[in-house]
Scaffold this active site. Structure first.
Site, PDB file in Angstrom:
ATOM      1  N   HIS A 207      22.202  48.975  13.139  1.00  0.00           N
ATOM      2  CA  HIS A 207      22.916  50.287  13.565  1.00  0.00           C
ATOM      3  C   HIS A 207      24.090  50.285  12.852  1.00  0.00           C
ATOM      4  O   HIS A 207      24.917  49.414  12.856  1.00  0.00           O
ATOM      5  CB  HIS A 207      22.964  50.822  14.620  1.00  0.00           C
ATOM      6  CG  HIS A 207      21.881  50.921  15.618  1.00  0.00           C
ATOM      7  ND1 HIS A 207      21.365  49.704  16.250  1.00  0.00           N
ATOM      8  CD2 HIS A 207      21.004  51.858  16.067  1.00  0.00           C
ATOM      9  CE1 HIS A 207      20.379  49.946  17.121  1.00  0.00           C
ATOM     10  NE2 HIS A 207      20.132  51.281  17.008  1.00  0.00           N
TER      11      HIS A 207
ATOM     12  N   ASP B 249      26.783  49.121  15.044  1.00  0.00           N
ATOM     13  CA  ASP B 249      26.906  47.602  15.342  1.00  0.00           C
ATOM     14  C   ASP B 249      27.715  46.834  14.558  1.00  0.00           C
ATOM     15  O   ASP B 249      28.221  45.829  14.780  1.00  0.00           O
ATOM     16  CB  ASP B 249      25.480  46.882  15.363  1.00  0.00           C
ATOM     17  CG  ASP B 249      24.398  47.738  15.838  1.00  0.00           C
ATOM     18  OD1 ASP B 249      24.687  48.290  17.073  1.00  0.00           O
ATOM     19  OD2 ASP B 249      23.167  47.763  15.465  1.00  0.00           O
TER      20      ASP B 249
HETATM   21  C1  XUL Z   1      16.166  51.534  22.093  1.00  0.00           C
HETATM   22  C2  XUL Z   1      15.574  50.926  20.815  1.00  0.00           C
HETATM   23  C3  XUL Z   1      16.536  50.993  19.963  1.00  0.00           C
HETATM   24  C4  XUL Z   1      15.986  51.177  18.423  1.00  0.00           C
HETATM   25  C5  XUL Z   1      16.778  51.603  17.316  1.00  0.00           C
HETATM   26  O1  XUL Z   1      15.330  51.374  23.219  1.00  0.00           O
HETATM   27  O2  XUL Z   1      14.506  50.305  20.966  1.00  0.00           O
HETATM   28  O3  XUL Z   1      17.379  49.968  19.799  1.00  0.00           O
HETATM   29  O4  XUL Z   1      15.084  50.283  18.314  1.00  0.00           O
HETATM   30  O5  XUL Z   1      17.815  52.601  17.578  1.00  0.00           O
END
Ligand code: XUL
Ligand code: CO
Length: 436
Positions: free
Chosen positions: A100, A103
């Site tokens: 993300h 991150d």
């Molecule tokens: C949350 C989840 C996230 C997604 C990406 O439960 O799985 O980490 O994979 O945003």
């Protein structure tokens, strides 16, 4: 120069099933050929950035347990974090990673500053991804941690939040494309509600539908060739999430005209939270033509919470890959470990052991699934079970060539009397048990 975080660890190697080395692969040999394809190309493993390098080990009753030299909010620390992350990708020899925006860069004072920091980190990544370095399986935007998103991103009652989220997704799609990311994921972290008393559900669904259409329109405009994926989850963080499960997501996509544009990233733990098995979600997505990718992390079956644990149950994983292979395997998707250590697992070595074990579990599962497919072990009984539908009269009913009255007339003319046949569940379970 090495950061020294992983001490003198060397890249994990395949040593075969008899090896006692806890940091060696016993089952994952990337070059092994299974069903005519290298294991690495079947599984397409990805390591996630957030749980490994961002999560501090907190739980609802306590804060940070991990001490990492890159924790903090400077760009210098963000680069140290990237150095360590890419060292770990190398130690594990994984072909992919996922991240993300949140991150990889500290949040800026303004949106513009956040985007320029993300761009700077993308340049830093690009250097490390050259010459056979790891590739990007997917990029995504964190639209759930900052307090501006507490009432949702696309589904927020405030249009300024919708716009801020849209601008953020645009920046993340640009970076994902620049790094040749093979997919772009949207998990609706706070797209849902806590109480209907303050929620206009119809309006929020329309906002989400428009948001996703904006994403798809932009994808085509910039010529991005990756796949757009939605990741279903029934609840947590909000009590009612709009993208509850695969079936709900499909209905949503249909309603907003996106069923041919968007696929799903299915997470095992989310399937469990929704009261389904992982294989149910996989098989349904394949049936509906929206299977894309998987997050391979399990939940604790007792806690009812998204615990994001590394996979360790070979029979479960084997059945999951069976349906992945039945769906034709991955195209742009892969196996992302959206998994975190337990908070007492403090050592750098624990990060390696967790992934090595998980990759081994997946390799064993996939190989068992491949053997079931080669032997047509489950396919033959299934074919037999539905064999009656090959009959001409049965086909005529299916194709719409018979009316309800015609069918009723035939049943009474022929004195049709169906004879129930065994579903053979235990026999089939015994067959699976032979392979796992
Ligand atoms: C949350 C989840 C996230 C997604 C990406 O439960 O799985 O980490 O994979 O945003
Ligand atoms: Co996930």
């Amino acid at each position: 120069m090495s950061t020294g975080f992983f001490g003198d660890l060397t890249p994990a190697r395949y040593e075969g099933p008899e090896s006692d080395n806890p940091l060696a692969f016993r089952h994952y040999n990337p070059d092994e050929t299974v069903l005519g394809k290298r294991l690495e190309d079947h599984l397409r493993f990805a390591v996630c950035y957030w749980h490994n390098f961002v999560w501090p080990g907190s739980d609802p009753f306590g804060g940070q347990t991990f001490e990492r030299p890159w924790f903090g909010d400077t760009m210098e620390q963000a680069k140290l974090k990237a150095d360590v992350a890419f060292e770990m990708f190398d130690l594990l020899r994984v072909p992919y990673f996922t991240f993300h925006d949140h991150d990889v860069r500290p949040e800026g004072e303004t949106h513009t500053e956040s985007v320029s920091r993300l761009d700077e980190m993308a340049d830093y990544f690009a250097g490390k991804m050259e010459n056979g370095g790891p590739k990007l399986l997917w990029g995504t935007a964190n639209l759930f941690s900052n307090r501006r998103y507490m009432s949702g991103a696309a589904t927020n009652p405030d249009p300024d939040v919708f716009a801020y989220a849209a601008a953020t997704v645009k920046a993340c799609m640009d970076v994902t494309r620049r790094l040749n990311g093979e997919n772009y994921v949207l998990w609706g972290g706070r797209e849902g509600y806590e109480t209907l008393l303050n929620t206009d559900m119809g309006r929020e669904l329309d906002q989400l539908g428009r948001f996703l259409n904006l994403v798809v329109e932009y994808k085509h405009k910039i010529g991005y060739e990756g796949t757009i994926l939605l990741e279903p989850k029934p609840q947590e963080p909000t009590k009612h999430q709009y993208d509850y499960d695969v079936a709900t997501v499909y209905g949503f996509l249909k309603r907003y005209g996106l069923e041919n544009e968007v696929k799903v990233n299915i997470e095992q733990g989310h399937a469990i939270l929704a009261g389904h098995s992982f294989e149910h979600e996989l098989a349904l997505a394949a049936t509906l033509g929206i299977f894309g990718s998987i997050d391979m992390n399990r939940n604790d079956y007792q806690s009812g919470w998204d615990t994001d644990q590394f996979p360790n149950n070979v029979p479960e994983v084997a059945i999951a890959y069976y349906y992945v292979l039945q769906a034709g395997g991955f195209t742009t998707g892969g196996t992302n470990f959206d998994a975190k250590l337990r908070r007492q697992s403090l050592d750098p070595e624990d990060l390696i052991a967790a992934h090595v074990g998980a990759m081994d579990v997946c390799a064993r599962g996939l190989k068992a699934a491949a053997r079931m497919i080669e032997d047509r072990a489950l396919e033959m009984p299934l074919e037999e079970r539905y064999a009656g539908w090959k009959d001409a009269e049965a086909q005529a009913m299916l194709k719409g060539e018979r009316t309800l009255e015609e069918i009723a007339e035939r049943v009474s003319r022929e004195g049709t009397d169906p004879h129930p046949r065994s579903g053979q569940q235990e026999k089939l379970e015994n067959i699976v048990n032979k392979y796992v």
